[in-house]
Design a protein around this motif. Structure first.
Motif, PDB file in Angstrom:
ATOM      1  N   HIS A  68       0.838  -1.197   0.000  1.00  0.00           N
ATOM      2  CA  HIS A  68       0.000   0.000   0.000  1.00  0.00           C
ATOM      3  C   HIS A  68       0.883   1.260   0.000  1.00  0.00           C
ATOM      4  N   SER A 113       3.905   1.509  -1.099  1.00  0.00           N
ATOM      5  CA  SER A 113       4.622   1.614  -2.379  1.00  0.00           C
ATOM      6  C   SER A 113       3.718   2.136  -3.495  1.00  0.00           C
ATOM      7  N   ASP A 114       2.408   2.037  -3.315  1.00  0.00           N
ATOM      8  CA  ASP A 114       1.486   2.630  -4.286  1.00  0.00           C
ATOM      9  C   ASP A 114       1.587   4.153  -4.259  1.00  0.00           C
ATOM     10  N   THR A 115       2.069   4.704  -3.150  1.00  0.00           N
ATOM     11  CA  THR A 115       2.172   6.155  -3.013  1.00  0.00           C
ATOM     12  C   THR A 115       3.587   6.665  -3.285  1.00  0.00           C
ATOM     13  N   ARG A 172       2.818  -8.136  -5.202  1.00  0.00           N
ATOM     14  CA  ARG A 172       1.560  -7.755  -5.860  1.00  0.00           C
ATOM     15  C   ARG A 172       0.926  -8.972  -6.518  1.00  0.00           C
TER      16      ARG A 172
END
Ligand SMILES: CC(C)(COP(=O)(O)OP(=O)(O)OC[C@H]1O[C@@H](n2cnc3c(N)ncnc32)[C@H](O)[C@@H]1OP(=O)(O)O)[C@@H](O)C(=O)NCCC(=O)NCCS
Length: 165
Positions: free
Chosen positions: A115, A117-119, A160
């Motif tokens: 989560h 790393s999505d940002t 992922r």
């Protein structure tokens, strides 16, 4: 069940015993201070039957990537990256050992890092398995760095893909 940030007023750190003194001491004496300083975050899993009891905990932060210690294909793919997510510590109290909580905590930590790393974008998660837990991590897809047997990594792409399955 869900993990929450360590709160010294709610969680009894003194009763926690995972059998590794360094990890017990870290939880008792360092984890709160390191979080206040924004150096790391420690999440605990409280026992639903007695919320002050800690089943297990993990600590998350970032670490520099040593590209030379990675397989060649990953060196090329991530040559412009400098940082990885780090599971700095992860431990289960001896009273709760062998009931799947270690696996549960690892999956929870990886979800949080995915989560994050999505940002902010980082390509790997690293774990320091010095305390005899190397085989625990390899079981879940972690690979040892070339130069350090106890330092392991898994790519964000693998994490992922495993959550997508
Ligand atoms: C490693 C640790 C977190 C595992 O916790 P746990 O709750 O007992 O583990 P689980 O019950 O979730 O076990 C999940 C699987 O991992 C295996 N496993 C557990 N500990 C293992 C170890 N040290 N080495 C290899 N495999 C291990 C289990 O046999 C189980 O496999 P299975 O599904 O095929 O039966 C726990 O033993 C611990 O806290 N150890 C001391 C601290 C430590 O070494 N932390 C890691 C370094 S920071």
């Amino acid at each position: 069940m869900s993990t929450v940030l360590l709160d010294k007023d709610r969680h009894d750190r003194t009763r926690f015993n995972c059998g590794v003194d360094a990890l017990n001491s870290y939880l008792r004496m360092m984890a709160g201070q390191q979080a206040r300083r924004d150096n790391s975050r420690t999440f605990v899993l409280p026992d639903a039957a007695n919320e002050s009891q800690i089943i297990g905990f993990y600590t998350l932060t970032m670490t520099p990537i040593d590209l030379r210690a990675l397989p060649e294909a990953l060196q090329k793919k991530h040559h412009s990256s400098t940082s990885a997510g780090l599971i700095a510590r992860l431990a289960v109290d001896q009273r709760y050992r062998g009931q799947g909580w270690g696996e549960w905590l690892l999956i929870d930590a990886l979800k949080k890092l995915l989560h994050a790393s999505d940002t902010v974008g980082f390509p790997l998660v690293v774990v320091d398995a010095k305390d005899g837990a190397r085989d625990f991590y390899t079981k879940y897809g972690f690979t040892a760095f070339h130069d350090l047997d106890y330092k392991l990594f898994i790519s964000m792409a693998e994490i992922r893909a495993s959550f997508a399955r």
